[in-house]
Scaffold this motif. Structure first.
Motif, PDB file in Angstrom:
ATOM      1  N   GLU A   1       3.333   1.796  -2.831  1.00  0.00           N
ATOM      2  CA  GLU A   1       4.029   1.761  -4.116  1.00  0.00           C
ATOM      3  C   GLU A   1       5.459   1.209  -3.998  1.00  0.00           C
ATOM      4  OE1 GLU A   1       5.173   5.094  -6.875  1.00  0.00           O
ATOM      5  OE2 GLU A   1       3.109   4.874  -7.518  1.00  0.00           O
ATOM      6  N   VAL A   2       5.550   0.071  -3.326  1.00  0.00           N
ATOM      7  CA  VAL A   2       6.855  -0.576  -3.183  1.00  0.00           C
ATOM      8  C   VAL A   2       6.827  -2.024  -3.704  1.00  0.00           C
ATOM      9  CG1 VAL A   2       8.549  -1.413  -1.499  1.00  0.00           C
ATOM     10  CG2 VAL A   2       7.603   0.870  -1.250  1.00  0.00           C
ATOM     11  N   CYS A   3       5.702  -2.711  -3.514  1.00  0.00           N
ATOM     12  CA  CYS A   3       5.682  -4.132  -3.901  1.00  0.00           C
ATOM     13  C   CYS A   3       5.286  -4.340  -5.362  1.00  0.00           C
ATOM     14  CB  CYS A   3       4.755  -4.919  -2.989  1.00  0.00           C
ATOM     15  SG  CYS A   3       2.996  -4.634  -3.290  1.00  0.00           S
ATOM     16  N   GLY A   4       4.549  -3.432  -5.933  1.00  0.00           N
ATOM     17  CA  GLY A   4       4.151  -3.536  -7.343  1.00  0.00           C
ATOM     18  C   GLY A   4       2.949  -4.433  -7.590  1.00  0.00           C
ATOM     19  N   ALA A   5       2.401  -5.053  -6.538  1.00  0.00           N
ATOM     20  CA  ALA A   5       1.345  -6.054  -6.735  1.00  0.00           C
ATOM     21  C   ALA A   5       0.031  -5.460  -7.239  1.00  0.00           C
ATOM     22  CB  ALA A   5       1.091  -6.800  -5.431  1.00  0.00           C
ATOM     23  N   CYS A   6      -0.241  -4.200  -6.944  1.00  0.00           N
ATOM     24  CA  CYS A   6      -1.572  -3.639  -7.226  1.00  0.00           C
ATOM     25  C   CYS A   6      -1.664  -2.987  -8.605  1.00  0.00           C
ATOM     26  CB  CYS A   6      -1.942  -2.630  -6.152  1.00  0.00           C
ATOM     27  SG  CYS A   6      -0.900  -1.152  -6.220  1.00  0.00           S
TER      28      CYS A   6
ATOM     29  N   LEU B   1       0.809  -1.226   0.000  1.00  0.00           N
ATOM     30  CA  LEU B   1       0.000   0.000   0.000  1.00  0.00           C
ATOM     31  C   LEU B   1       0.842   1.276   0.000  1.00  0.00           C
ATOM     32  CD1 LEU B   1      -2.945  -1.021   2.384  1.00  0.00           C
ATOM     33  CD2 LEU B   1      -2.799  -1.223  -0.093  1.00  0.00           C
TER      34      LEU B   1
ATOM     35  N   CYS C   1      -2.633   1.664  -5.355  1.00  0.00           N
ATOM     36  CA  CYS C   1      -2.483   2.202  -3.994  1.00  0.00           C
ATOM     37  C   CYS C   1      -2.067   3.667  -3.997  1.00  0.00           C
ATOM     38  CB  CYS C   1      -1.504   1.364  -3.179  1.00  0.00           C
ATOM     39  SG  CYS C   1       0.174   1.363  -3.808  1.00  0.00           S
TER      40      CYS C   1
HETATM   41  S1  FES Z   1       2.633  -1.158  -4.845  1.00  0.00           S
HETATM   42 FE1  FES Z   1       2.315  -2.457  -3.165  1.00  0.00          FE
HETATM   43  S2  FES Z   1       0.164  -2.377  -2.868  1.00  0.00           S
HETATM   44 FE2  FES Z   1       0.516  -0.928  -4.444  1.00  0.00          FE
END
Ligand code: FES
Length: 252
Positions: free
Chosen positions: A68-73, A66, A85
């Motif tokens: 902008e670090v993991c890229g999952a969303c 949530l 996010c």
């Molecule tokens: S980049 Fe991780 S939840 Fe949006």
């Protein structure tokens, strides 16, 4: 004005499974200040009723950090591939359209299968090998210029944006995509990573590597982390040319 102050209107491209037809469904959820696309999706999850008042299934998406670090969303929001996010409702014209990324197979609704990216990371050996877990003392020193270059490259979060906007990436081609160049530039610039530089470059010599890039340069404009992808592509081209010459003169 992005919102009427009390509700948020969303138009979501849905798909019930990998082999199912897609369809659009609209939703209206309560507005609250500061909300982002993920919080709007969570409102639907709490009360899965569409804008026509019909009960429906909750929308499926992926998210984790949530911030902008993991890229999952990553998804396509109002036509632009970006992270949900960091997409603030107040800044988006409504109805807000949400679609899954186009470059990846859809698993369900907004959730896609990014495993091709992770397979690429394995293929290009996107890691630094260690030769033990004992204390080796301080690591090698970098110049400030090297630090800056490596820091920029290290920001890749495997989100898929650069692949979604690249005309040369997709089911029609084997091309590994721009992110792979950034990752190889990163690991080949590491003092220990250099030991396996040739193996990484060898992975780029097939049709899925260097020749797959058509130089559209969409990637560098779209990358949410501002990674210098075109510079990385140029750097890997340079390294690959030297690698080919070395291989030619070695006779293998
Ligand atoms: S980049 Fe991780 S939840 Fe949006």
């Amino acid at each position: 004005m992005a919102t009427n102050g009390s509700t948020v209107r969303l138009k979501i491209k849905r798909q019930d499974g990998p082999d199912k037809e897609s369809y659009w469904e609209e939703f209206e959820v309560p507005y609250s200040p500061g909300m982002n696309v993920i919080s709007a999706l969570m409102e639907i999850q709490k009360n899965p009723v569409n804008a026509r008042g019909e009960k429906t299934t909750p929308v499926v998406w992926e998210s984790n950090c949530l911030e902008e670090v993991c890229g999952a969303c990553t998804m396509v929001i109002n036509g632009k591939t970006r992270q949900a996010c960091s997409a603030l409702i107040d800044k988006l014209p409504q109805p807000i359209s949400l679609e899954p990324m186009r470059a990846f197979p859809v698993k369900r609704d907004l959730m896609v299968d990014r495993s091709r990216m992770f397979e690429t990371l394995k293929k290009i050996r996107a890691w630094i090998d260690i030769d033990g877990t004992y204390d080796l003392g301080p690591g090698p020193r970098y110049s400030p210029a090297e630090q800056e270059w490596r820091y920029e490259l290290s920001k890749c979060m495997t989100c898929g944006v650069c692949l979604d906007v690249c005309p040369n990436y997709g089911p029609q081609s084997e091309f590994m995509g721009p992110f792979a160049f950034g990752q190889v530039a990163l690991f080949n610039s590491h003092p220990s990573g250099k030991l396996h530089a040739d193996e990484r470059l060898a992975a780029f010599m097939g049709p899925d590597g260097l020749t797959g890039c058509g130089n559209a340069q969409n990637c560098v404009k779209a990358c949410p982390k501002g990674i210098p992808l075109t510079e990385a592509i140029a750097e890997i081209n340079r390294q690959a040319t030297l690698f080919s010459l070395r291989r030619f003169f070695r006779g293998r």
